[in-house]
Design a protein around this motif. Structure first.
Motif, mmCIF file in Angstrom:
data_model
loop_
_atom_site.group_PDB
_atom_site.id
_atom_site.type_symbol
_atom_site.label_atom_id
_atom_site.label_comp_id
_atom_site.label_asym_id
_atom_site.label_seq_id
_atom_site.Cartn_x
_atom_site.Cartn_y
_atom_site.Cartn_z
ATOM 1 N N PHE A 156 0.835 -1.200 0.000
ATOM 2 C CA PHE A 156 0.000 0.000 0.000
ATOM 3 C C PHE A 156 0.872 1.254 0.000
ATOM 4 C CE2 PHE A 156 -2.510 3.359 1.819
ATOM 5 C CZ PHE A 156 -3.824 3.118 1.427
ATOM 6 N N ARG A 157 1.915 1.259 0.795
ATOM 7 C CA ARG A 157 2.760 2.441 0.943
ATOM 8 C C ARG A 157 3.589 2.734 -0.302
ATOM 9 N NH1 ARG A 157 5.484 2.391 6.883
ATOM 10 N NH2 ARG A 157 5.910 4.552 6.261
ATOM 11 N N ARG A 158 3.694 1.779 -1.219
ATOM 12 C CA ARG A 158 4.425 2.007 -2.472
ATOM 13 C C ARG A 158 3.512 2.450 -3.610
ATOM 14 N NH1 ARG A 158 6.733 -3.105 -1.346
ATOM 15 N NH2 ARG A 158 5.687 -3.996 -3.174
ATOM 16 N N ALA A 159 2.204 2.377 -3.432
ATOM 17 C CA ALA A 159 1.275 2.634 -4.527
ATOM 18 C C ALA A 159 1.015 4.124 -4.713
ATOM 19 C CB ALA A 159 -0.042 1.905 -4.277
ATOM 20 N N ALA A 160 0.675 4.492 -5.935
ATOM 21 C CA ALA A 160 0.226 5.852 -6.243
ATOM 22 C C ALA A 160 -1.293 5.896 -6.217
ATOM 23 C CB ALA A 160 0.732 6.271 -7.618
ATOM 24 N N ALA A 161 -1.841 7.097 -6.099
ATOM 25 C CA ALA A 161 -3.292 7.256 -6.152
ATOM 26 C C ALA A 161 -3.790 7.350 -7.584
ATOM 27 C CB ALA A 161 -3.724 8.489 -5.373
ATOM 28 N N ALA A 162 -2.878 7.599 -8.523
ATOM 29 C CA ALA A 162 -3.260 7.724 -9.936
ATOM 30 C C ALA A 162 -2.001 7.602 -10.784
ATOM 31 C CB ALA A 162 -3.951 9.053 -10.204
ATOM 32 N N ARG A 163 -2.202 7.432 -12.084
ATOM 33 C CA ARG A 163 -1.060 7.404 -12.994
ATOM 34 C C ARG A 163 -0.645 8.821 -13.388
ATOM 35 N NH1 ARG A 163 1.578 3.412 -15.116
ATOM 36 N NH2 ARG A 163 0.038 1.939 -14.301
ATOM 37 N N LEU A 173 -0.745 7.190 -2.734
ATOM 38 C CA LEU A 173 -2.003 6.643 -2.225
ATOM 39 C C LEU A 173 -2.122 6.861 -0.722
ATOM 40 C CD1 LEU A 173 -4.623 5.142 -2.810
ATOM 41 C CD2 LEU A 173 -3.379 2.981 -2.550
ATOM 42 N N SER A 174 -1.034 6.725 0.015
ATOM 43 C CA SER A 174 -1.057 6.992 1.455
ATOM 44 C C SER A 174 -1.404 8.448 1.733
ATOM 45 C CB SER A 174 0.297 6.655 2.091
ATOM 46 O OG SER A 174 0.543 5.273 2.075
ATOM 47 N N GLU A 175 -0.825 9.371 0.953
ATOM 48 C CA GLU A 175 -1.130 10.788 1.134
ATOM 49 C C GLU A 175 -2.618 11.055 0.890
ATOM 50 O OE1 GLU A 175 1.620 13.486 -0.912
ATOM 51 O OE2 GLU A 175 2.896 11.755 -1.308
ATOM 52 N N HIS A 176 -3.142 10.501 -0.178
ATOM 53 C CA HIS A 176 -4.541 10.689 -0.566
ATOM 54 C C HIS A 176 -5.490 10.119 0.486
ATOM 55 C CE1 HIS A 176 -8.018 11.045 -3.117
ATOM 56 N NE2 HIS A 176 -8.084 9.769 -3.439
ATOM 57 N N VAL A 177 -5.238 8.889 0.915
ATOM 58 C CA VAL A 177 -6.129 8.229 1.878
ATOM 59 C C VAL A 177 -6.067 8.909 3.243
ATOM 60 C CG1 VAL A 177 -6.476 6.080 3.177
ATOM 61 C CG2 VAL A 177 -6.209 6.020 0.684
ATOM 62 N N ALA A 178 -4.880 9.309 3.686
ATOM 63 C CA ALA A 178 -4.761 9.976 4.984
ATOM 64 C C ALA A 178 -5.554 11.278 5.003
ATOM 65 C CB ALA A 178 -3.292 10.234 5.311
ATOM 66 N N GLN A 179 -5.423 12.082 3.922
ATOM 67 C CA GLN A 179 -6.166 13.337 3.876
ATOM 68 C C GLN A 179 -7.668 13.074 3.810
ATOM 69 O OE1 GLN A 179 -4.999 16.288 4.434
ATOM 70 N NE2 GLN A 179 -6.999 17.259 4.220
ATOM 71 N N MET A 180 -8.076 12.066 3.070
ATOM 72 C CA MET A 180 -9.495 11.713 3.008
ATOM 73 C C MET A 180 -10.016 11.280 4.375
ATOM 74 S SD MET A 180 -9.906 9.673 -0.617
ATOM 75 C CE MET A 180 -11.602 9.205 -0.226
ATOM 76 N N HIS A 206 -11.300 2.203 -0.720
ATOM 77 C CA HIS A 206 -11.922 2.623 -1.979
ATOM 78 C C HIS A 206 -10.976 2.482 -3.169
ATOM 79 C CE1 HIS A 206 -9.722 6.419 -1.556
ATOM 80 N NE2 HIS A 206 -10.149 6.782 -2.748
ATOM 81 N N ASP A 207 -9.688 2.700 -2.966
ATOM 82 C CA ASP A 207 -8.696 2.591 -4.050
ATOM 83 C C ASP A 207 -7.724 1.435 -3.829
ATOM 84 O OD1 ASP A 207 -9.519 4.588 -5.748
ATOM 85 O OD2 ASP A 207 -8.084 6.090 -5.058
ATOM 86 N N CYS A 208 -8.099 0.454 -3.034
ATOM 87 C CA CYS A 208 -7.126 -0.607 -2.712
ATOM 88 C C CYS A 208 -6.749 -1.427 -3.944
ATOM 89 C CB CYS A 208 -7.635 -1.497 -1.579
ATOM 90 S SG CYS A 208 -9.116 -2.466 -1.962
ATOM 91 N N GLY A 209 -7.578 -1.422 -4.992
ATOM 92 C CA GLY A 209 -7.192 -2.089 -6.228
ATOM 93 C C GLY A 209 -5.998 -1.445 -6.903
ATOM 94 N N LYS A 210 -5.668 -0.213 -6.504
ATOM 95 C CA LYS A 210 -4.511 0.464 -7.082
ATOM 96 C C LYS A 210 -3.193 -0.107 -6.572
ATOM 97 C CE LYS A 210 -6.908 4.653 -8.404
ATOM 98 N NZ LYS A 210 -7.096 6.099 -8.258
ATOM 99 N N LEU A 211 -3.253 -1.015 -5.606
ATOM 100 C CA LEU A 211 -2.052 -1.752 -5.226
ATOM 101 C C LEU A 211 -1.535 -2.564 -6.403
ATOM 102 C CD1 LEU A 211 -3.174 -0.953 -2.385
ATOM 103 C CD2 LEU A 211 -2.249 -3.111 -1.565
ATOM 104 N N TRP A 212 -2.405 -2.838 -7.378
ATOM 105 C CA TRP A 212 -2.004 -3.530 -8.600
ATOM 106 C C TRP A 212 -2.060 -2.618 -9.807
ATOM 107 C CZ3 TRP A 212 -4.529 -5.506 -4.516
ATOM 108 C CH2 TRP A 212 -3.940 -6.616 -3.900
#
Length: 346
Positions: A156-163, A173-180, A206-212
């Motif tokens: 999770f900590r290596r993933a981005a929230a978007a391309r 993704l961590s930055e996005h989820v923490a602020q949310m 909500h975005d956990c599929g972005k781990l892939w």
């Protein structure tokens, strides 16, 4: 060019500082990918994508430029030091008098360690996520978030929230989820009818599929493409992951105590899956269903708000001024931005 007199910038700093006037600077970055293109006159050129811990940018390598031939022997994933006179316009970053070298030794290790400011922010954001999850009172959702963090926290900590567009960097993704989560917590205070445990859990997943779909390797800042991400997308992947984790925790010894808990576990699972499925808000934007609960509407708007404000922040930093206080439109924002009103200080 005297290396001692030239500033070393991150990619985000380069985008903030480069404008119409040439900026002399070094940038350490990883060659993420290349794409062969043609000009209107039929001449070939390459679009090279470079990345570091703070973001990415594209650079055109024209067929008559030394970089065009040189990059044939530079594989993707190579970390380079780029030395140039940088400018930036509405079409992106440009480099004149470009020189480059491959990083090695201590410089390479420093690069892979990442920008210290970004790393510290992401560390604090991860602590925020863990602390909010630890405070979830519903035993099913508490167990589910704990299991996810334990099993997949590092990924999770290596993933981005978007391309691209927002939080498009390793750890984004961590930055996005923490602020949310911070926003969701405040909104639940204003709207106490919202199920706080469900909303916070929905934010996490909500975005956990972005781990892939938007994953990074353990070492490096090039966002990978995967067949699962391309063929399914993050919403179906997220639904599948949550169902798998739910089956896992249902086998835990404490799960026998959940049989008499209200609301029923199956109802809780269904509501959580609905948050994942509907969070884009519209069928045209990829959600397989529309929001149908208060928490689903709240999650959609919280997600959209954080994404948009991140885009606005980046646009102010990167866009050129059309006139005093008016900035060039930056995709995908709908219009030119205007300087915000400063707060009243009394």
């Amino acid at each position: 060019m005297d290396a001692a007199s030239v500033t070393l910038l991150t990619i985000s700093s380069l985008k903030e500082q480069a404008g119409e006037q040439p900026l002399v600077a070094f940038v350490h970055c990883e060659l993420q990918s290349r794409s062969q293109r043609q000009t209107k006159a039929g001449k070939p050129y390459l679009v090279l994508t470079f990345a570091d811990a703070t973001g990415s940018f594209n650079l055109n390598a024209w067929s008559d430029a030394p970089l065009y031939e040189a990059v044939a022997s530079i594989p993707d994933g190579t970390v380079l030091g780029l030395d140039a006179q940088w400018t930036q316009n509405q079409y992106g970053v440009n480099a004149a008098n470009l020189a480059w070298e491959r990083l090695s030794g201590d410089e390479l290790e420093t690069f892979f360690a990442g920008d210290a400011v970004t790393a510290e922010k992401q560390r604090r954001d991860w602590e925020t996520i863990v602390n909010f999850c630890a405070g979830i009172r519903d035993p099913r959702l508490h167990a589910l978030t704990k299991h996810f963090i334990t099993e997949l926290g590092a990924k999770f900590r290596r993933a981005a929230a978007a391309r691209k567009n927002h939080h498009a960097r390793r750890g984004g993704l961590s930055e996005h989820v923490a602020q949310m989560m911070r926003t969701a917590d405040l909104i639940c205070g204003a709207y106490p009818q919202l199920n706080r445990d469900l909303l916070l859990t929905g934010v996490l997943f909500h975005d956990c599929g972005k781990l892939w779909e938007n994953q990074y390797p353990e070492r490096g800042f090039s966002q990978a493409y995967t067949l699962h991400g391309e063929m399914l997308g993050h919403i179906p992947l997220g639904i599948e992951l949550v169902n798998k984790l739910w089956r896992d925790v249902a086998e835990w010894p404490e799960a026998k105590d959940w049989l008499t808990v209200e609301p029923a576990s199956e109802t809780v699972r269904l509501h959580l899956l609905h948050l994942i499925a509907s969070h884009h808000g519209e069928l045209a934007f990829g959600s397989p269903t529309l929001p149908r609960t208060p928490e689903a509407f709240a999650l959609h708007y919280i997600d959209n708000l954080d994404a948009k404000l991140e885009m606005v922040k980046d646009a102010y930093a990167q866009a050129g001024e059309l006139a005093e206080g008016i900035y060039e439109k930056q995709f995908p924002l709908p219009a030119n931005l205007v300087d915000p009103l400063p707060a009243f200080e009394g």
